[in-house]
Each structure stands twice: as C-alpha cells, then as structure tokens.
Design a protein around this motif. Structure first.
Motif, PDB file in Angstrom:
ATOM      1  N   GLY A 193      29.397  32.073   0.828  1.00 48.00           N
ATOM      2  CA  GLY A 193      30.678  31.486   1.177  1.00 48.00           C
ATOM      3  C   GLY A 193      31.810  31.988   0.298  1.00 48.00           C
ATOM      4  N   ALA A 194      31.581  32.014  -1.001  1.00 49.61           N
ATOM      5  CA  ALA A 194      32.613  32.484  -1.925  1.00 49.61           C
ATOM      6  C   ALA A 194      32.899  33.965  -1.719  1.00 49.61           C
ATOM      7  CB  ALA A 194      32.164  32.232  -3.367  1.00 49.61           C
ATOM      8  N   THR A 195      31.868  34.724  -1.400  1.00 52.85           N
ATOM      9  CA  THR A 195      32.058  36.161  -1.166  1.00 52.85           C
ATOM     10  C   THR A 195      32.926  36.399   0.058  1.00 52.85           C
ATOM     11  OG1 THR A 195      29.911  36.666  -2.169  1.00 52.85           O
ATOM     12  CG2 THR A 195      30.879  38.353  -0.751  1.00 52.85           C
ATOM     13  N   VAL A 196      32.647  35.680   1.141  1.00 56.16           N
ATOM     14  CA  VAL A 196      33.441  35.814   2.360  1.00 56.16           C
ATOM     15  C   VAL A 196      34.894  35.441   2.088  1.00 56.16           C
ATOM     16  CG1 VAL A 196      33.808  34.866   4.679  1.00 56.16           C
ATOM     17  CG2 VAL A 196      31.498  35.470   3.932  1.00 56.16           C
ATOM     18  N   THR A 197      35.094  34.377   1.322  1.00 56.25           N
ATOM     19  CA  THR A 197      36.458  33.941   1.004  1.00 56.25           C
ATOM     20  C   THR A 197      37.198  35.006   0.211  1.00 56.25           C
ATOM     21  OG1 THR A 197      35.801  31.615   0.999  1.00 56.25           O
ATOM     22  CG2 THR A 197      37.822  32.184  -0.174  1.00 56.25           C
ATOM     23  N   ARG A 198      36.535  35.609  -0.763  1.00 54.87           N
ATOM     24  CA  ARG A 198      37.190  36.638  -1.576  1.00 54.87           C
ATOM     25  C   ARG A 198      37.504  37.895  -0.775  1.00 54.87           C
ATOM     26  NH1 ARG A 198      33.524  34.556  -5.560  1.00 54.87           N
ATOM     27  NH2 ARG A 198      31.954  36.071  -4.903  1.00 54.87           N
ATOM     28  N   LEU A 199      36.711  38.170   0.254  1.00 52.11           N
ATOM     29  CA  LEU A 199      36.913  39.373   1.067  1.00 52.11           C
ATOM     30  C   LEU A 199      37.839  39.127   2.261  1.00 52.11           C
ATOM     31  CD1 LEU A 199      33.267  40.813   1.120  1.00 52.11           C
ATOM     32  CD2 LEU A 199      35.239  41.741  -0.113  1.00 52.11           C
ATOM     33  N   ARG A 200      38.517  37.997   2.278  1.00 50.79           N
ATOM     34  CA  ARG A 200      39.368  37.625   3.420  1.00 50.79           C
ATOM     35  C   ARG A 200      40.346  38.745   3.778  1.00 50.79           C
ATOM     36  NH1 ARG A 200      40.691  35.350  -1.205  1.00 50.79           N
ATOM     37  NH2 ARG A 200      42.832  35.553  -2.001  1.00 50.79           N
ATOM     38  N   GLN A 201      40.652  38.839   5.065  1.00 47.47           N
ATOM     39  CA  GLN A 201      41.580  39.839   5.570  1.00 47.47           C
ATOM     40  C   GLN A 201      42.630  39.168   6.439  1.00 47.47           C
ATOM     41  OE1 GLN A 201      41.509  43.236   4.762  1.00 47.47           O
ATOM     42  NE2 GLN A 201      40.000  42.500   3.278  1.00 47.47           N
ATOM     43  N   TYR A 202      43.816  39.757   6.511  1.00 49.29           N
ATOM     44  CA  TYR A 202      44.921  39.137   7.230  1.00 49.29           C
ATOM     45  C   TYR A 202      44.600  38.950   8.711  1.00 49.29           C
ATOM     46  CZ  TYR A 202      49.422  38.290   9.385  1.00 49.29           C
ATOM     47  OH  TYR A 202      50.443  37.749  10.128  1.00 49.29           O
ATOM     48  N   ASN A 203      43.997  39.946   9.342  1.00 48.42           N
ATOM     49  CA  ASN A 203      43.756  39.827  10.783  1.00 48.42           C
ATOM     50  C   ASN A 203      42.802  38.681  11.105  1.00 48.42           C
ATOM     51  OD1 ASN A 203      41.601  41.218   9.616  1.00 48.42           O
ATOM     52  ND2 ASN A 203      41.186  42.396  11.455  1.00 48.42           N
ATOM     53  N   ILE A 204      41.854  38.394  10.201  1.00 47.97           N
ATOM     54  CA  ILE A 204      40.945  37.263  10.408  1.00 47.97           C
ATOM     55  C   ILE A 204      41.699  35.952  10.219  1.00 47.97           C
ATOM     56  CG2 ILE A 204      38.924  36.072   9.480  1.00 47.97           C
ATOM     57  CD1 ILE A 204      37.741  38.808   8.852  1.00 47.97           C
ATOM     58  N   PHE A 205      42.526  35.889   9.157  1.00 46.85           N
ATOM     59  CA  PHE A 205      43.344  34.696   8.917  1.00 46.85           C
ATOM     60  C   PHE A 205      44.246  34.418  10.113  1.00 46.85           C
ATOM     61  CE2 PHE A 205      47.407  32.920   7.408  1.00 46.85           C
ATOM     62  CZ  PHE A 205      46.969  31.734   6.840  1.00 46.85           C
ATOM     63  N   GLU A 206      44.862  35.461  10.646  1.00 45.52           N
ATOM     64  CA  GLU A 206      45.752  35.309  11.786  1.00 45.52           C
ATOM     65  C   GLU A 206      45.008  34.759  12.997  1.00 45.52           C
ATOM     66  OE1 GLU A 206      49.113  38.033  14.033  1.00 45.52           O
ATOM     67  OE2 GLU A 206      47.233  38.988  13.402  1.00 45.52           O
ATOM     68  N   ARG A 207      43.826  35.296  13.257  1.00 51.50           N
ATOM     69  CA  ARG A 207      43.032  34.839  14.406  1.00 51.50           C
ATOM     70  C   ARG A 207      42.657  33.362  14.262  1.00 51.50           C
ATOM     71  NH1 ARG A 207      39.591  38.384  16.914  1.00 51.50           N
ATOM     72  NH2 ARG A 207      38.772  36.515  17.969  1.00 51.50           N
ATOM     73  N   ILE A 208      42.282  32.961  13.057  1.00 49.61           N
ATOM     74  CA  ILE A 208      41.905  31.561  12.836  1.00 49.61           C
ATOM     75  C   ILE A 208      43.113  30.648  13.025  1.00 49.61           C
ATOM     76  CG2 ILE A 208      41.177  29.908  11.071  1.00 49.61           C
ATOM     77  CD1 ILE A 208      39.283  32.070  10.016  1.00 49.61           C
ATOM     78  N   MET A 209      44.256  31.054  12.505  1.00 47.81           N
ATOM     79  CA  MET A 209      45.463  30.237  12.661  1.00 47.81           C
ATOM     80  C   MET A 209      45.885  30.129  14.128  1.00 47.81           C
ATOM     81  SD  MET A 209      46.329  29.006   9.732  1.00 47.81           S
ATOM     82  CE  MET A 209      48.026  28.504   9.983  1.00 47.81           C
ATOM     83  N   GLU A 210      45.660  31.171  14.899  1.00 47.41           N
ATOM     84  CA  GLU A 210      46.012  31.131  16.325  1.00 47.41           C
ATOM     85  C   GLU A 210      45.205  30.070  17.068  1.00 47.41           C
ATOM     86  OE1 GLU A 210      45.407  35.130  17.591  1.00 47.41           O
ATOM     87  OE2 GLU A 210      47.381  35.817  16.928  1.00 47.41           O
ATOM     88  N   GLY A 211      44.058  29.697  16.511  1.00 46.20           N
ATOM     89  CA  GLY A 211      43.263  28.645  17.125  1.00 46.20           C
ATOM     90  C   GLY A 211      43.903  27.271  17.006  1.00 46.20           C
ATOM     91  N   GLY A 212      44.995  27.162  16.250  1.00 50.09           N
ATOM     92  CA  GLY A 212      45.667  25.883  16.076  1.00 50.09           C
ATOM     93  C   GLY A 212      46.849  25.660  16.992  1.00 50.09           C
ATOM     94  N   VAL A 213      47.171  26.651  17.827  1.00 46.40           N
ATOM     95  CA  VAL A 213      48.323  26.518  18.725  1.00 46.40           C
ATOM     96  C   VAL A 213      47.923  26.839  20.153  1.00 46.40           C
ATOM     97  CG1 VAL A 213      50.089  26.981  16.978  1.00 46.40           C
ATOM     98  CG2 VAL A 213      49.035  28.893  18.195  1.00 46.40           C
ATOM     99  N   ALA A 214      48.678  26.273  21.090  1.00 45.63           N
ATOM    100  CA  ALA A 214      48.451  26.588  22.491  1.00 45.63           C
ATOM    101  C   ALA A 214      49.134  27.897  22.868  1.00 45.63           C
ATOM    102  CB  ALA A 214      48.971  25.455  23.370  1.00 45.63           C
ATOM    103  N   HIS A 215      50.141  28.295  22.077  1.00 43.27           N
ATOM    104  CA  HIS A 215      50.905  29.520  22.343  1.00 43.27           C
ATOM    105  C   HIS A 215      50.930  30.365  21.068  1.00 43.27           C
ATOM    106  CE1 HIS A 215      52.369  27.408  25.914  1.00 43.27           C
ATOM    107  NE2 HIS A 215      52.628  26.393  25.109  1.00 43.27           N
TER     108      HIS A 215
END
Length: 327
Positions: A193-215
C-alpha cells in the motif's frame, strides 16, 4: 536444480524489493508546492491561518451575514468550494478551511481518525469565534457536521450534510470506479500500500477524482493539478494512508445521529456513491431531517451542481432560527 531455485528466489525478491526502493527515490525527488499567496479562482479573497490545538490551519473568510462554514471532502481542500463561495459571500459570512493533513494546513504526526477531524473542526469554530453557524459539509465534511450536532456543539445552529460519508465501513470511495477500488484496496496491504502511494501518478489521481463527478468538465484543471501536487508535501502520503486505514470510523458516527436536535438537510447527488437504502437510513435516524436529491450530480456536488447547491443553502438557511436548546 538448486541453482535454478536460487535464481528464481532472487528474481522474485528483486521484483518485490526494487519497486519498493524505487518508490522511496521517487518520493524523495518530488518537489513540494509552495503555499499559494493568492487563490487563483478568487485573488481578492485573503488567505488566512489560525492555530488550533497546536496545528496551523489554512482558511478563508468572505462576505457578511449569517455564518456559514464549509467542510470539504477527504483528500481535497477548501478550493473544492470555489464555485459556490463567491455567490454565498453575497448572503453569508462564509468560512472554509483545510483540515489537518489536507491542502496547505499543517500535517501533524498523529492518527487521522474521525475523532481527530471532528475535534479539529470544533477547535476551529472556537478559535475563529463562529457563533450560531450553519455547518455545510461534503462527504466526510457532512459526517463531521452531523457529529458536531450529535454533541450539541453550541456553535452549530443548522447542518447541511452533502453526500455524507457514513456507510459501507467508510469504503464508499472504492465504489467510485474499478481503479479506485484497486488502489484503495491495496492501502492496508503491508508494504504494498505504501509503495503504491509513493509511486502515485497524476493520470491515476485524475481518473480517481473523475469518479466523484457526473461531468468530467466539472473538475477545474488547475484545482486537480494543485491537489495532486499537494500530495508531494512531506508527510502528506502518511497522513492520507492513516485516514484510509481509519475510514471505518466514519460509519460509526451514525450511531449517535438520533441525538441531533438542530435542523438538518441531507443533500445527495443522484450519482453519489451512497445507495438509496443508506440515504434513507440517515433520513430515518436524524430527527426531523429533510432530504433532497440533486439530479445529474455526483459526490463532489459543489463542483457538479453549484447553482443548485447555492439555492438549497439559501432556502434552508435563511429561515427563522430554531428554538433554544433545552439545558
């Protein structure tokens, strides 16, 4: 044969160890963002700081009128309300803050439990001397607002809980997408878990955040980029992993909802991660609560449907105050 096994074991160890070591290097090379001196969406609004229980919190204050305090979602910051603050400031004295470990507030070395966030917000209300306020929170912010009401906090007059995060053992975020389910499912796996967090990438963060909106276009690009870069602040990933490890706390808060004795409005986006039965359970548990569903909106409702939310706040808040609580 023995040598082959040694090679195989060494290869497997390498496949496990190398990504871990690389993740530490990647994290060390990240550049933390400097705290902004201006809000890019409202440069005329002053950025303020206040010390609460030894932790410096960033906040803004704008407008005049009845006090309205805005509490953001997990892993975000006060700028999530950028589409509603200017309009609300025409009718209310609006406060919005970054929780500890979020945005540009301090990141103390503590356990990020629900209790810690509730106490931090209670301390904020006291330090800035907010009285008879409407507390509006999204996601964990909604649960914090409801928890303050269960404790009969004297500074809380009304609560607007938007998509409160108090169901499924706090795992609601994992419902937002298959990617989010995978990433946050790995959080509690030792080392991984900690390894995945440290290797985070913007495109993954963006995709996850898009799951919070309808648009998808409801997410301001500058906000997405800033929130991602905030994750580079020293201690931020540790704090966020602690929050996720304790997210079952958020559902436990529901047990106290029947104690609430102030007016409550529950607001859900029709595309929120919560399910109908979970919404109805809150509606039943909170005495006298009103509930409304906003169409074509997701979990980040202040970004998805700012006009609808602003109108709901005005309609619910600009009413005669409730009777005094019994001693």
């Amino acid at each position: 044969m023995r040598n082959r096994w040694k090679v195989l074991v060494a290869s497997l160890v390498g496949l496990f160890v190398v990504p871990v070591l690389v993740s530490y290097v990647v994290e060390w090379l990240r550049t933390p963002p400097a705290p902004p001196t201006l809000l890019n969406w409202a440069p005329e609004i002053a950025i303020r700081y206040v010390n609460v229980n030894g932790v410096t919190l960033r906040y803004v204050k704008v407008g005049q009128g009845p006090p309205l305090v805005l509490l953001h979602t997990l892993r975000t910051q006060l700028d999530m309300f950028q589409k509603v603050i200017p309009a609300l400031g025409q009718h209310f004295e609006v406060y919005a803050l970054d929780y500890p470990g979020h945005g540009f507030s301090d990141i103390p070395k503590v356990e990020y439990t629900a209790e810690f966030f509730i106490d931090s917000v209670a301390g904020f209300l006291e330090r800035v001397n907010v009285k008879r306020a409407t507390i509006l929170g999204e996601s964990i912010g909604g649960t914090i607002a409801l928890a303050l009401a269960t404790r009969h906090n004297p500074r809380v007059e009304r609560v607007i809980a938007v998509n409160p995060y108090d169901y499924d053992g706090g795992r609601g975020l994992r419902r937002s997408s298959g990617l989010a389910n995978l990433v946050f499912g790995l959080n509690d796996v030792p080392v991984v878990g900690a390894t995945v967090t440290r290797l985070r990438q913007y495109n993954i963060f963006e995709r996850i955040m898009e799951g919070g909106v309808a648009h998808k276009d409801a997410l301001p690009p500058a906000l997405l980029r800033e929130m991602y870069e905030v994750g580079n602040r020293p201690g931020h990933s540790r704090a966020f992993m602690s929050l996720v490890a304790h997210w079952a706390d958020w559902e436990k808060a529901r047990v106290e909802y029947p104690k609430i004795d102030v007016p409550v409005l529950l607001v859900y986006g029709d595309h929120d991660w919560s399910r109908q039965e979970e919404r109805e359970a809150n509606h039943r548990a909170i005495p006298g609560a009103q509930m409304t569903i906003v169409k074509d909106a997701g979990h980040f409702l202040a970004l998805d449907a700012p006009e609808a939310l602003t109108q709901l706040i005005r309609d619910f808040t600009l009413r005669p105050g409730p009777p005094e609580r019994k001693p």
